[in-house]
Write a protein that holds these residues in place. Structure first.
Motif, PDB file in Angstrom:
ATOM      1  N   CYS A  94       0.771  -1.242  -0.086  1.00  0.00           N
ATOM      2  CA  CYS A  94       0.069  -0.043  -0.003  1.00  0.00           C
ATOM      3  C   CYS A  94       0.964   1.150  -0.040  1.00  0.00           C
ATOM      4  O   CYS A  94       0.516   2.152  -0.506  1.00  0.00           O
ATOM      5  N   GLU A  95       2.120   1.271   0.856  1.00  0.00           N
ATOM      6  CA  GLU A  95       2.887   2.248   0.693  1.00  0.00           C
ATOM      7  C   GLU A  95       3.315   2.381  -0.962  1.00  0.00           C
ATOM      8  O   GLU A  95       3.499   3.871  -1.390  1.00  0.00           O
ATOM      9  N   THR A  96       3.635   1.618  -1.690  1.00  0.00           N
ATOM     10  CA  THR A  96       4.149   1.889  -2.989  1.00  0.00           C
ATOM     11  C   THR A  96       3.105   2.510  -3.636  1.00  0.00           C
ATOM     12  O   THR A  96       3.245   3.353  -4.608  1.00  0.00           O
ATOM     13  N   ALA A  97       1.867   2.235  -3.326  1.00  0.00           N
ATOM     14  CA  ALA A  97       0.684   2.544  -4.125  1.00  0.00           C
ATOM     15  C   ALA A  97       0.212   3.941  -3.850  1.00  0.00           C
ATOM     16  O   ALA A  97      -0.301   4.597  -4.682  1.00  0.00           O
ATOM     17  N   CYS A  98       0.465   4.409  -2.592  1.00  0.00           N
ATOM     18  CA  CYS A  98      -0.101   5.584  -2.054  1.00  0.00           C
ATOM     19  C   CYS A  98       0.491   6.900  -2.618  1.00  0.00           C
ATOM     20  O   CYS A  98       1.665   7.073  -2.234  1.00  0.00           O
ATOM     21  N   PRO A  99      -0.248   7.820  -3.189  1.00  0.00           N
ATOM     22  CA  PRO A  99       0.558   9.042  -3.941  1.00  0.00           C
ATOM     23  C   PRO A  99       0.686  10.084  -2.621  1.00  0.00           C
ATOM     24  O   PRO A  99       1.515  10.822  -2.968  1.00  0.00           O
ATOM     25  N   SER A 100      -0.009   9.841  -1.628  1.00  0.00           N
ATOM     26  CA  SER A 100       0.027  10.951  -0.589  1.00  0.00           C
ATOM     27  C   SER A 100       1.281  10.565   0.303  1.00  0.00           C
ATOM     28  O   SER A 100       1.592  11.419   1.108  1.00  0.00           O
ATOM     29  N   VAL A 132      18.710 -11.420   1.805  1.00  0.00           N
ATOM     30  CA  VAL A 132      17.269 -11.784   2.267  1.00  0.00           C
ATOM     31  C   VAL A 132      16.536 -10.399   2.471  1.00  0.00           C
ATOM     32  O   VAL A 132      16.596  -9.572   3.268  1.00  0.00           O
ATOM     33  N   ALA A 133      15.404 -10.446   1.739  1.00  0.00           N
ATOM     34  CA  ALA A 133      14.502  -9.153   1.654  1.00  0.00           C
ATOM     35  C   ALA A 133      14.230  -8.538   3.306  1.00  0.00           C
ATOM     36  O   ALA A 133      14.290  -7.305   3.541  1.00  0.00           O
ATOM     37  N   GLY A 134      13.633  -9.719   3.815  1.00  0.00           N
ATOM     38  CA  GLY A 134      12.909  -9.462   5.206  1.00  0.00           C
ATOM     39  C   GLY A 134      13.948  -8.822   6.015  1.00  0.00           C
ATOM     40  O   GLY A 134      13.861  -7.821   6.797  1.00  0.00           O
ATOM     41  N   CYS A 135      15.003  -9.418   6.280  1.00  0.00           N
ATOM     42  CA  CYS A 135      16.157  -9.108   6.805  1.00  0.00           C
ATOM     43  C   CYS A 135      16.768  -7.841   6.627  1.00  0.00           C
ATOM     44  O   CYS A 135      17.045  -6.914   7.393  1.00  0.00           O
ATOM     45  N   GLY A 136      16.665  -7.503   5.392  1.00  0.00           N
ATOM     46  CA  GLY A 136      17.293  -6.523   4.670  1.00  0.00           C
ATOM     47  C   GLY A 136      16.526  -5.006   5.424  1.00  0.00           C
ATOM     48  O   GLY A 136      17.356  -4.253   5.457  1.00  0.00           O
ATOM     49  N   SER A 137      15.260  -5.273   5.158  1.00  0.00           N
ATOM     50  CA  SER A 137      14.321  -3.847   5.359  1.00  0.00           C
ATOM     51  C   SER A 137      14.474  -3.837   6.848  1.00  0.00           C
ATOM     52  O   SER A 137      14.433  -2.501   7.136  1.00  0.00           O
ATOM     53  N   MET A 138      14.552  -4.782   7.677  1.00  0.00           N
ATOM     54  CA  MET A 138      14.653  -4.797   9.064  1.00  0.00           C
ATOM     55  C   MET A 138      16.049  -4.131   9.363  1.00  0.00           C
ATOM     56  O   MET A 138      15.998  -3.274  10.207  1.00  0.00           O
ATOM     57  N   HIS A 195       9.772 -12.760  -8.888  1.00  0.00           N
ATOM     58  CA  HIS A 195       8.499 -12.796  -8.065  1.00  0.00           C
ATOM     59  C   HIS A 195       9.249 -11.399  -7.157  1.00  0.00           C
ATOM     60  O   HIS A 195      10.547 -11.751  -6.535  1.00  0.00           O
ATOM     61  N   ASP A 196       8.664 -10.178  -6.892  1.00  0.00           N
ATOM     62  CA  ASP A 196       9.073  -9.185  -6.188  1.00  0.00           C
ATOM     63  C   ASP A 196       8.817  -9.787  -4.650  1.00  0.00           C
ATOM     64  O   ASP A 196       7.496  -9.515  -4.283  1.00  0.00           O
ATOM     65  N   ALA A 197       9.814  -9.843  -3.747  1.00  0.00           N
ATOM     66  CA  ALA A 197       9.540 -10.077  -2.440  1.00  0.00           C
ATOM     67  C   ALA A 197       9.016  -8.682  -1.814  1.00  0.00           C
ATOM     68  O   ALA A 197       9.652  -7.552  -2.134  1.00  0.00           O
ATOM     69  N   GLN A 217      11.650  -1.885   0.408  1.00  0.00           N
ATOM     70  CA  GLN A 217      13.051  -1.143   0.209  1.00  0.00           C
ATOM     71  C   GLN A 217      12.973  -0.504  -1.222  1.00  0.00           C
ATOM     72  O   GLN A 217      14.292  -0.008  -1.905  1.00  0.00           O
ATOM     73  N   LYS A 218      11.953  -0.564  -2.110  1.00  0.00           N
ATOM     74  CA  LYS A 218      11.717  -0.099  -3.513  1.00  0.00           C
ATOM     75  C   LYS A 218      12.753  -0.646  -4.365  1.00  0.00           C
ATOM     76  O   LYS A 218      13.381   0.091  -5.137  1.00  0.00           O
ATOM     77  N   VAL A 219      13.309  -1.654  -4.004  1.00  0.00           N
ATOM     78  CA  VAL A 219      14.095  -2.438  -5.025  1.00  0.00           C
ATOM     79  C   VAL A 219      13.569  -3.434  -5.999  1.00  0.00           C
ATOM     80  O   VAL A 219      13.066  -4.342  -5.642  1.00  0.00           O
TER      81      VAL A 219
END
Ligand SMILES: Cc1cc2nc3c(=O)[nH]c(=O)nc-3n(C[C@H](O)[C@H](O)[C@H](O)COP(=O)(O)OP(=O)(O)OC[C@H]3O[C@@H](n4cnc5c(N)ncnc54)[C@H](O)[C@@H]3O)c2cc1C
Ligand SMILES: Cc1cc2nc3c(=O)[nH]c(=O)nc-3n(C[C@H](O)[C@H](O)[C@H](O)COP(=O)(O)OP(=O)(O)OC[C@H]3O[C@@H](n4cnc5c(N)ncnc54)[C@H](O)[C@@H]3O)c2cc1C
Ligand code: SF4
Ligand code: SF4
Lengths: 400, 485, 454
Positions: free
Chosen positions: C96-102, C284-290, C340-342, C349-351
């Motif tokens: 939802c954050e990626t989608a939200c223009p606000s 690992v995406a999950g650890c990376g964002s953490m 597949h985009d994790a 992370q917008k990667v």
């Protein structure tokens, strides 16, 4: 029948109110070119002509819109627009007589609908008087507008049964620089279908795609020994057309239709004039089948099987097939329309209408209008609301 | 009672029981907290909570629900994705809300005859996605297309940037299946564009859910253009930009899209998307032409000439498809992005004859000054559809008053110019008071009569669109942040 | 009658057996209210939300959840069990954050809100829950214990007991979450080599990086870590594996156990506090964002500088390689893959483009688009253990989309996704393979068949 010619919309409204009070049936009249279209009138009443309602109300040329009274003839309108390099791309027979009001009321469309759309795409504002004499309007003079119900759509094709249309605002289009016709002769239905399927997707975006059958069209046929002539109209700039002609010829060839050629500019004008007038042409019987595009070839083959001498003009990209018979088929109208073509049309989501026949008084709702789309009760209810006493074109349209 | 005060539902338990039998317990929301999220849509100034929310999955269920509502004399209304900007989904007087978001099947795609059949809950963009690679698309592209439903589009006759050339929703709807306000299923039109009888499908489009509940839609599919050229005209003054708009249309060119964004919105967009807009410019035009490749360069050059003549600083071209997509993404998200500029905003959706955009822009700015309200602008310039956005602080009541007054004056100016108070968002509850300014008593009377042909007992979405007596029962909150296209 | 309307708190009172005291408790109190005000209620985020796409219920959408959290905060509704359900069902995928223009920062609303909500659950009941006690707290933070547990699993796999369990549905007899964990476990394989403390660049040296090896990752996906190090070496990087690093703490943080998470973060900050590295690489995406979130998840000033410095250096391996300039392998692979985009890569992370850029450069690899590629596969941390129904629906949808592409391998850069998709393809007996991009690239460098590595 008495014919009245109100000079202003107020007069028109007054007249209708009077008729309403006295319960007099009313027959809206435009250029009277298509009064035979629809079930015949059975009761006497007032003919209410829009002849004098032909003023131009507003013509902001640069907005590409025009507001006029509906008694204006299509010819007068076209001339005025042509002066500004604009057009209303609806193909109407007998233009010097036919009126804008009649075109809207009958939803009259011709071959160029393939590229330019239909009446409902052009009318953006409308004013009318309903069966009680109430003058009302819907839409407006701007090209985008969603305020209120869309009376433009409601009245388009309503056959003068919900209101007498007094004024309309239409969208306009610039006249293309050039237009040409690429034609090719074809023999069998399968090849026709291949070509049509190709044309539906063609990057040349044709303005009109016509399939013609019968001796009437022989002067435009490349090869008179072949059954059909396929005529494709391209419009645009010179470079677009030069490219398009070549591309079309190549693509047609790839579909099994070699030998495509361009008509001379005189032949081009004459052909489309003749196509435009075809629904108005004199035949013993003229019917129109309206299906999805892929239904056209089967319908055409069926008609030529029934009577090889018939004449056919088909806006084939839109699945509209108009057939003129010189002789009444043995099965009679109902046999043709109800038993033979009707079921076929239904398969292709369509229906059959009768445009001209020797004994209109014998027409029924079914043979005239074909299978009604939408529930009868809803049509009746709308009619009751707009014309509670059933005075506008009584008995001529689909209500029961 | 509605909104926060609504803790008690007034619906008969027997009705709820029946709804649960029709839909299944899973598809019926009765808890106040669950219903509360349905008390408003993209228009948040007014709120009204439905008494029960149901999620039908079939036409028959919808018919059964409506029949039950009729038996219990309860009002009801349909809702799609709830992106209406006019409060179209407000259940005035409570009642049953039919949320159609579980009817998401694309039932048929027929390329040969150029149509598709979809359920009403299909999200606009999903249809175009499903058509990827076929050479076709669904033309109406409202800025909310990633979220709004085709049922909602039909109800509001949605437009979008590309409807300038291709036409709005009504030009792309061939037929609908619907359930009447009395619970009868019927069909109008279908795959064929020439149905016999009245064009009642055309009438259903734009009727804002007040005539019947649309349960299936036959839409036209549009060929993808062979080629496209997208330009960005950069202007040092808004006047020059608006003059260019009117010159382009006046020259008889109908681009595929012609949009204007002014400086302040550009700043917000830049912050959100880092597109690379020239931040020192006062306005930009996004202009797109499409069609036959062979003719596009000539059209593009003509447009560039017109823009330069009107005083454009420069006209850039989208370098590639990715660049073009980015540009459109930025344009379509414009409103959302304004959320970054101010704490509260209200948008208007007026229309003026398209050559009058320059005068209208002047007028808007005058009104802004008069009421001391900052206004930023994003226009569907090609068809004269203006979206002035008024920025304010909702905590200051005097500002709210001035915003409302300024908004009213702008819409009045649109009417004075021969335009309309809504180009695409609809009347809903938001603009109901403007109907009397735009239409005569006769007009409204005839509209009401049309509605009663479809919706005789007025149980379907009552008090919407037409100013009838008793459009009450709605709480007016202070305008909070509110977006628009 | 009332039994037919079990959800209604309006018409029938909430059941008195409700386990939670709800009236005075308000988890929204700690949230900066401005975050709520950013939401203009436009609804543009709704279709980006996997749970809303599945249920069609606005309560399960970002806009609805924000509305609910705000209403609870404002005191308009109680935090009743319905509200809880809708918030628990959130995957925290941040789509939802990626989608939200606000620019609504949804994560900053839901995460603290849920943290408070979870805290409210009686701590005793939590620690006595076997899942929390043995798995979350007992297993995850300790690679050694994890290794032992996995050793048993490996034996089971060798004896094909796992396949038997799957085929016979025996796993359903295990305590539900344990059963699922068992079926989630992919084929365990030994790594091709051991990670050394320092692994030198191959060819010209271009950078010096530290590799974060994670907890689950270092055990379940040992080969992937090895492959990652190798790919980095091939790209001219000295690779350092710092000692003392451990679990990133994400699972604990997201399940409401803040304290252990803080401890783990501290350990990692210490392990990576060195000046001689250009980047901290995570695969690992999950650890990376953490890890990137260490900067703002806690508010104490003492560690702020260290946290910021750390977070600034953390780079997803694809992000890093794309920026550095990827040196593609030479040998071609002849395989059709999809990506597949994790969620935690694409949304948190917008990667999104970098992995694709790299994959496209491997000779002989055809990368085809995956429909709905950035829609959550249902893994979402421990979500697939707790919200099994929704997780299954999502992974079924994901596999369906993968099937449509005709690819023989699906690539994704997150351990959760790898396990979830792999489980689904085993359940459905689908031939498509699931693989981390680093494993594929490793195969290309080392002339190995990718099918032996997935
Ligand atoms: C299926 C079909 C068949 C056609 N056949 C012929 C044909 O044989 N010959 C021919 O020349 N053209 C024919 N046309 C085309 C016809 O010329 C157009 O429909 C034309 O626009 C009619 O205009 P008019 O002014 O002559 O209308 P009229 O013939 O005067 O009226 C046609 C119908 O429209 C109604 N009407 C007219 N004006 C108004 C108004 N202002 N408000 C409300 N209702 C109004 C009339 O009551 C009547 O029912 C046909 C069209 C169609 C669609
Ligand atoms: C950011 C943003 C940008 C927007 N941009 C545009 C734009 O560019 N162009 C534009 O035209 N609009 C735009 N809108 C407005 C809105 O998105 C459209 O009106 C859209 O068509 C509404 O669709 P929906 O599914 O959300 O319908 P809802 O909001 O749920 O409903 C809208 C109306 O339709 C009725 N309705 C819904 N479904 C049905 C059905 N099946 N049958 C009958 N009635 C039904 C409802 O009762 C209501 O009156 C925008 C909105 C937002 C928030
Ligand atoms: S979170 Fe963003 S996209 Fe979603 S409703 Fe709020 S403002 Fe709109
Ligand atoms: S984080 Fe994911 S699941 Fe949660 S609301 Fe946002 S999109 Fe939906």
């Amino acid at each position: 029948m008495q014919s009245l010619q109100p000079g202003t919309v107020e007069e028109l409204a007054g007249l209708v109110e009077q008729a309403y009070e006295q319960s007099v049936p009313m027959y809206p009249l435009g250029g009277q070119t298509a009064l035979h279209y629809g079930l015949p009138a059975k009761t006497d009443g007032w003919g209410i002509s829009t002849e004098k309602l032909n003023r131009v109300i507003d013509f902001p040329v640069k907005d590409l819109t025009l507001t006029v009274e509906t008694g204006i003839t299509i010819q007068a309108l076209a001339d005025m627009l042509a002066n500004e390099g604009l057009m209303l791309p609806l193909d109407v027979p007998q233009q010097s007589q036919a009126t804008l009001g009649g075109v809207i009321a009958t939803n009259c469309n011709g071959p160029r609908r393939f590229g330019y759309g239909t009446v409902r795409d052009y009318v953006i504002g409308i004013q009318a008087v309903n069966g009680k004499g109430q003058l009302f309007h819907g839409g407006g003079r701007v090209v985008k507008n969603v305020a209120g119900y869309d009376f433009c759509k409601l009245l388009t094709g309503s056959m003068g049964t919900l209101g007498i249309i007094s004024q309309a605002t239409v969208k306009l289009k610039p006249v293309p620089e050039e237009a040409v016709t690429v034609a090719v002769s074809l023999d069998d239905g399968a090849t026709v279908e291949n070509c049509i399927a190709m044309l539906m997707e063609s990057p040349t975006v044709p303005v009109a795609v016509e399939l013609l059958y019968g001796a009437r069209w022989s002067e435009y046929a490349g090869d008179p020994n072949r059954r059909y002539t396929l005529a494709v109209q391209l419009a645009g700039t010179e470079s677009e057309i030069t490219w398009g002609q070549q591309r079309l010829a190549d693509d047609l060839k790839a579909c099994g239709a070699p030998g495509a050629f361009a008509l001379s500019s005189e032949a081009h004008v004459a052909l489309w004039q003749q196509i435009q007038e075809f629904p108005a042409a004199e035949h013993e019987l003229t019917i129109q089948v309206k299906t999805v595009s892929s239904g056209a070839v089967p319908v055409i083959e069926k008609c030529t099987e029934t009577d090889p001498q018939c004449t056919i003009q088909s806006d084939i990209g839109n699945g509209v097939v108009t057939v003129g018979f010189e002789e009444m088929p043995e099965t009679g109208i109902s046999g043709l329309v109800v038993s033979q073509l009707g079921p076929l049309a239904t398969v292709y989501h369509g229906h059959v209408e009768t445009l001209r026949c020797p004994a209109p008084e014998d027409l029924t709702l079914g043979t005239m209008w074909g299978q009604l789309s939408g529930p009868q009760w809803l049509h009746n209810r709308v009619k009751e609301q707009f014309d509670p006493r059933g005075l506008l074109n009584p008995g001529r349209f689909v209500y029961q | 009672m509605h909104g926060s005060a609504d803790l008690e539902s007034t619906l008969p338990v027997a009705l709820i029981h029946e709804l649960q039998q029709i839909i299944g317990v899973d598809g019926v929301l009765t808890a106040h907290s669950d219903r509360m999220v349905y008390e408003c849509d993209g228009f948040t100034i007014e709120k009204s909570c439905p008494d029960v929310v149901v999620f039908p999955t079939t036409t028959d269920q919808i018919a059964a629900v409506i029949q039950a509502c009729n038996r219990f004399e309860t009002p009801f209304l349909p809702r799609g994705a709830g992106t209406s900007l006019a409060g179209g989904t407000l259940p005035i007087g409570g009642g049953v809300m039919l949320v159609l978001t579980r009817m998401t099947n694309i039932e048929e795609i027929n390329l040969r005859d150029r149509y598709a059949v979809v359920q009403p809950g299909v999200v606009n963009i999903r249809l175009t996605q499903a058509l990827a690679g076929t050479g076709y698309h669904y033309a109406p592209d409202p800025s909310s297309q990633g979220a709004c439903t085709i049922g909602g589009n039909v109800a509001t006759n949605s437009g979008g940037p590309h409807t300038l050339k291709y036409g709005v929703t009504v030009n792309h709807v061939l037929g609908v299946e619907a359930v009447s306000s009395e619970g009868e299923v019927f069909r109008l039109g279908g795959p064929n564009a020439d149905p016999a009888g009245l064009d009642l499908a055309g009438v259903m489009v734009g009727s804002e859910g007040t005539l019947a509940v649309v349960t299936r839609v036959w839409v036209r599919l549009t060929r993808n253009p062979e080629g496209v050229r997208t330009m960005l005209g950069v202007f040092d003054s808004v006047d020059d930009a608006t003059n260019a708009i009117s010159a382009i249309i006046g020259a008889g060119i109908i681009p595929a899209a012609l949009e204007m964004v002014d400086h302040d919105i550009m700043v917000a967009l830049e912050e959100a998307f880092q597109f690379g807009f020239p931040l020192d410019a006062e306005a930009i035009l996004i202009i797109e032409v499409d069609g036959i490749e062979a003719g596009l360069d000539a059209q593009r050059d003509q447009i560039i000439d017109i823009c330069e003549e009107a005083g454009a600083r420069e006209v850039q071209q989208a370098e590639n498809e990715q660049h073009r997509q980015q540009l459109w993404k930025a344009r379509k998200q414009a409103f959302g992005a304004i959320g970054r500029l101010a704490s509260s905003l209200v948008t208007q959706d007026g229309v003026v004859p398209r050559t009058q955009i320059p005068q209208m822009y002047q007028k808007i700015m005058e009104i802004g000054e008069k009421y001391d309200i900052r206004i930023v602008n994003v226009f569907h310039a090609g068809d004269g559809n203006i979206h002035p956005v008024m920025l304010f602080d909702e905590r200051d009541p005097s500002q709210i008053e001035r915003v409302l007054a300024a908004g009213g004056e702008i819409l009045q100016a649109c009417l004075d110019a021969g335009g309309s108070v809504t180009g695409e968002h609809g009347i809903g509850v938001e603009k109901i008071q403007f109907m009397k300014q735009m239409f005569s008593e006769n007009d409204l009377d005839v509209m009401a009569s049309l509605r009663s042909a479809f919706n005789p007992n007025n149980r379907l979405s009552p008090d919407k669109m037409l100013p009838t007596a008793g459009a009450c029962g709605v709480e007016r909150h202070a305008p909070s942040k509110m977006v628009a296209q | 009658m009332s039994e037919y309307i079990p959800q209604s708190d309006a018409m029938t009172p909430e059941p008195s057996s409700h386990s939670l005291p709800i009236t005075s408790f308000n988890p929204g109190e700690k949230i900066d209210y401005e975050y709520f005000l950013d939401c203009v209620h436009c609804g543009l985020c709704t279709q980006a939300c996997p749970t809303y796409v599945m249920t069609g219920n606005e309560n399960d959408s970002p806009r609805g959840r924000i509305y609910l959290m705000r209403a609870v905060t404002d005191g308009r509704v109680d935090l009743n069990k319905n509200v809880r359900r809708h918030l628990e069902l959130c995957l925290d995928c941040r789509s939802c954050e990626t989608a939200c223009p606000s620019g609504v920062q949804y994560g900053r609303l839901i995460e603290p809100f849920r943290l408070e909500m979870e805290k409210e659950i009686d701590t005793a009941s939590k620690t006595s829950d076997w899942f929390h006690k043995y798995i979350l707290f007992g297993l995850f933070p300790y690679p050694k214990r994890l290794r032992k547990a996995l050793g048993l699993a490996r034996i089971a796999q060798t004896l094909k007991l796992d396949t038997l369990m799957m085929a016979t549905g025996l796993w359903k007899l295990l305590p539900s979450r344990l059963g699922r964990m068992a079926t989630l476990l992919p084929r365990l394989r030994k790594a091709d080599g051991k990670l050394e403390h320092v692994m030198p660049a191959i060819g010209k040296r271009r950078a010096r990086v530290a590799l974060f090896t994670g907890c689950v990752q270092s055990e379940v996906f040992a080969q992937t870590n090895y492959a990652t190090a190798h790919v980095l070496q091939q790209n001219g990087c000295d690779v350092i594996i710092p000692e003392g690093q451990g679990c990133c703490g994400a699972i604990h943080y997201h399940t409401g156990s803040e304290e252990p998470a803080v401890e783990m973060a501290a350990a990692n900050l210490a392990a990576f506090a060195r000046d001689d590295i250009d980047a901290i690489i995570i695969n690992v995406a999950g650890c990376g964002s953490m890890l990137k979130d260490y900067a703002h998840l806690w508010h104490d000033d003492e560690t702020a500088q260290a946290r910021n410095a750390f977070a600034a250096k953390v780079k997803d391996v694809h992000e890093f390689l794309d920026e550095l300039g990827f040196i593609a392998p030479k040998a071609p692979l002849d395989v059709k893959v999809t990506y597949h985009d994790a969620c935690h890569l694409a949304h948190a992370q917008k990667v999104t483009q970098q992995p694709r850029n790299i994959i496209r450069q491997i000779p002989g690899v055809e990368l085809v688009d995956l429909p709905e590629s950035d829609m959550c596969c249902g893994a979402a941390g421990t979500y697939n253990l707790t919200e099994t129904e929704m997780a299954d629906q999502l992974s079924q949808r994901k596999l369906g989309n993968i099937r449509e592409t005709g690819a023989s391998i699906v690539l994704t850069a997150n351990s959760g996704c790898l396990m979830q998709i792999d489980r689904e393809r085993r359940v459905q007996d689908e031939s498509v393979r699931v693989m981390h991009p680093m494993d594929l690239i490793y195969c290309a460098y080392t002339h190995k068949s990718p099918y032996d590595y997935c």
